[in-house]
Design an enzyme around this catalytic site. Structure first.
Site, mmCIF file in Angstrom:
data_model
loop_
_atom_site.group_PDB
_atom_site.id
_atom_site.type_symbol
_atom_site.label_atom_id
_atom_site.label_comp_id
_atom_site.label_asym_id
_atom_site.label_seq_id
_atom_site.Cartn_x
_atom_site.Cartn_y
_atom_site.Cartn_z
ATOM 1 N N CYS A 95 74.412 46.078 68.430
ATOM 2 C CA CYS A 95 75.190 47.340 67.875
ATOM 3 C C CYS A 95 74.443 48.537 67.600
ATOM 4 C CB CYS A 95 76.363 47.114 66.791
ATOM 5 S SG CYS A 95 75.467 46.887 65.253
ATOM 6 N N ILE A 111 67.037 46.329 55.844
ATOM 7 C CA ILE A 111 67.967 45.185 56.224
ATOM 8 C C ILE A 111 68.234 45.325 57.905
ATOM 9 C CG2 ILE A 111 70.275 44.280 56.030
ATOM 10 C CD1 ILE A 111 68.773 44.097 53.430
ATOM 11 N N ARG A 115 71.542 42.192 65.642
ATOM 12 C CA ARG A 115 72.798 41.444 64.972
ATOM 13 C C ARG A 115 72.675 40.189 65.548
ATOM 14 N NH1 ARG A 115 75.941 45.232 62.773
ATOM 15 N NH2 ARG A 115 76.521 43.580 61.163
ATOM 16 N N PRO A 116 71.827 39.164 65.520
ATOM 17 C CA PRO A 116 71.683 37.882 65.832
ATOM 18 C C PRO A 116 72.494 37.149 64.934
ATOM 19 C CG PRO A 116 69.676 38.374 64.601
ATOM 20 C CD PRO A 116 70.373 39.633 65.055
ATOM 21 N N ILE A 117 73.272 35.958 65.340
ATOM 22 C CA ILE A 117 73.982 34.878 64.403
ATOM 23 C C ILE A 117 73.110 33.608 64.620
ATOM 24 C CG2 ILE A 117 76.209 36.114 64.724
ATOM 25 C CD1 ILE A 117 76.902 33.974 66.582
ATOM 26 N N LEU A 150 71.505 32.230 62.450
ATOM 27 C CA LEU A 150 71.443 31.394 61.221
ATOM 28 C C LEU A 150 72.884 30.795 60.854
ATOM 29 C CD1 LEU A 150 69.538 34.149 58.916
ATOM 30 C CD2 LEU A 150 68.711 32.069 60.137
ATOM 31 N N LYS A 171 87.093 46.112 53.480
ATOM 32 C CA LYS A 171 87.109 45.682 54.842
ATOM 33 C C LYS A 171 86.322 44.340 55.014
ATOM 34 C CE LYS A 171 84.130 47.444 57.983
ATOM 35 N NZ LYS A 171 83.110 46.526 58.587
ATOM 36 N N ASN A 172 85.154 44.615 54.300
ATOM 37 C CA ASN A 172 84.349 43.417 54.350
ATOM 38 C C ASN A 172 84.487 42.289 53.770
ATOM 39 O OD1 ASN A 172 82.942 44.816 56.399
ATOM 40 N ND2 ASN A 172 81.165 45.402 55.087
ATOM 41 N N ASP A 187 74.785 49.758 53.323
ATOM 42 C CA ASP A 187 75.930 50.657 53.941
ATOM 43 C C ASP A 187 76.080 51.630 53.179
ATOM 44 O OD1 ASP A 187 77.859 47.438 54.477
ATOM 45 O OD2 ASP A 187 76.139 48.092 55.487
#
Ligand code: EPZ
Length: 438
Positions: free
Chosen positions: A120, A331, A125-127, A129, A22-23, A309
């Site tokens: 979530c 993480i 879950r920042p973005i 970067l 999926k990833n 994960d």
């Protein structure tokens, strides 16, 4: 909402097949934005996040065929027309990986409007970067009404050093850099196999990339990219989940269609805990849970370390291992949502900050439990497979986001698991996932 009913006690025996990652499929689908030509991706997993990504691309004007006919598992994407470079909130809120379209849209269209993904269950879950890197490449970014709007005449190469390792940040900016003017050097990159798989697709499309899979990636921008056909790598987290399932149930399981080279940290940790794992050819591993499991500490790290994960799944195993195991999550800040539910099944787990201490071996008893996120759901399935009695797992839509037909695969190797849907079928997986094969 669908539920799973699982009766524990059966050792898993036989062969279970791993689907595409999926990833990797998610960034590779986003990469199709970078060209007007057709991109064909094989070995696409039939999971909800893929259906969501298809919906996202179609909402922007792309044509996306998605078929799971016999052995097909293929998507054909054509982004010749991108009438609306916007990732709408209604879609983004269900899948934060939508931030992966940001870089490709700015690079291809000079404009991107992406709803801020928000947090979530496992963290904020920042973005930031992603955004800092795009700004260094010449994009101007404003934030309003819950959307990020990024504009750029033409992106230019830059020297980017990630403050911390980010998988989708590395992927997003690597995609943007393929069409930028000049060279982009990215340091402190993620080294995950999914980053390498994306680089393979981009190179097949004509991109000039060196160093994918290492901490420094160099990209020479080109004027245009062309279409390509690419096969997605196997899902290493699904494979790892099945290895734990074989070990925890005392089974004898062949995990087929996997990529053992991507599983080194997982395999060595499971072997240290007493699981017997051996290679069966280039794309299969055999796991036997014969002797007692023994406690072992695990600390999640970026690849090639032990993956975050797999943290929840390992914790389920640790409940069946003799002794105390510490599980440290480095993480994400809130990735212990499965602990409370495992404790309700009889596990002995104490959380102190980022470290959980699991005391085993504790007999687990069946219970009605609630899934909270993708990998926590997997942890509860594993626990239910060894619990005494019949467990009910609610909100399995979390599982459907990243595990293809998991109940059918597990039933195929002896698990007593069935899905019960809501009376009216509104939440049924088939309704959401089945896309008519063209
Ligand atoms: C990817 O998420 C995966 N998702 C996640 O898998 C996986 O858990 C994660 O990488 C870590 O391996 C996809 O690939 C679609 P990150 P991503 O950016 O890229 C912080 C699953 O279960 N960070 O590597 O979003 C972040 O908060 C999912 O399949 C920033 O601070 O994760 C986290 O603490 C869950 N700023 C750390 O970095 C940023 O701009 C690593 O996050 C980006 C990230």
């Amino acid at each position: 909402m669908d539920k799973f009913v699982i009766r524990g006690g059966n050792p898993l025996l036989g062969t279970i097949r791993v689907s595409g990652a999926k990833n990797s499929a998610l960034p590779c689908m986003a990469a199709a934005i970078l060209t007007e030509d057709e991109v064909v991706l094989e070995n696409i997993p039939q999971v909800r996040d893929i259906a969501t990504e298809r919906e996202l691309l179609v909402s922007m004007g792309a044509e996306v065929e998605l078929g799971y006919g016999r052995a097909q598992h293929r998507t054909t994407i054509n982004c010749r027309v991108l009438s609306d470079p916007t990732a709408k909130y209604e879609i983004v809120k269900t899948m934060r990986a939508s931030s992966l379209v940001l870089g490709p849209l700015v690079a291809r269209c000079g404009l991107a409007r992406v709803a801020q993904p928000g947090g979530c269950a496992i963290g904020d879950r920042p973005i930031d970067l992603h955004l800092k890197g795009l700004e260094r490449m010449g994009a101007s970014i404003v934030q309003e009404h819950g959307y990020l709007e990024a504009r750029a005449g033409k992106l230019h190469g830059a020297h980017i050093v990630f403050d911390r390792i980010t998988v989708t940040g590395t992927e997003d900016l690597m995609m943007a850099a393929t069409l930028a003017e000049g060279e982009t050097i990215m340091e402190n990159c993620a080294r995950e196999p999914e980053v390498v798989d994306l680089a393979h697709l981009l190179s097949a499309m004509g991109a000039r990339i060196a160093g994918a899979g290492e901490t420094t990636i160099r990209v020479q921008g080109v004027d245009k990219l062309h279409g390509a056909r690419h096969r997605i790598i196997p899902d290493r987290i699904e494979a790892g989940t099945f290895l734990v399932a074989g070990a925890i149930t005392g089974g004898d399981l062949v995990v087929a269609n996997c990529q053992p080279a991507h599983l080194s940290a997982i395999v060595s940790k499971l072997q240290a805990s007493g699981a017997r794992i051996s290679a069966l050819g280039p794309d299969s591993l055999r796991v036997r849970g014969e002797g007692a499991l023994t406690s072992n500490d695990v600390s999640t790290e970026e690849y090639p370390g032990f993956p975050t994960d797999m943290q929840a799944q390992y914790m389920a195993l640790a409940t069946q291992a003799e002794g105390a195991s510490t599980v440290t999550e480095n993480i994400f800040e809130n990735r212990f949502m499965h602990v409370g539910e495992l404790v309700r099944m009889g596990a002995s787990i104490k959380v102190d900050g980022r470290t959980a201490t699991v005391r085993g071996k504790t007999p687990l008893s069946s219970a009605a439990v609630m899934c909270s996120d993708l990998r926590a759901s997997a942890s509860l399935v594993l626990a239910a497979l060894v619990a005494d009695g019949e467990s009910i797992l609610d909100r399995v839509y979390h599982m459907d986001r990243g595990y293809e037909r998991i109940e059918e695969k597990l039933r195929g190797v002896g698990a007593q698991i069935r899905r019960i849907g809501d009376m009216f079928g509104a939440g049924r997986r088939e309704a959401a996932l089945e896309v008519p094969v063209p």
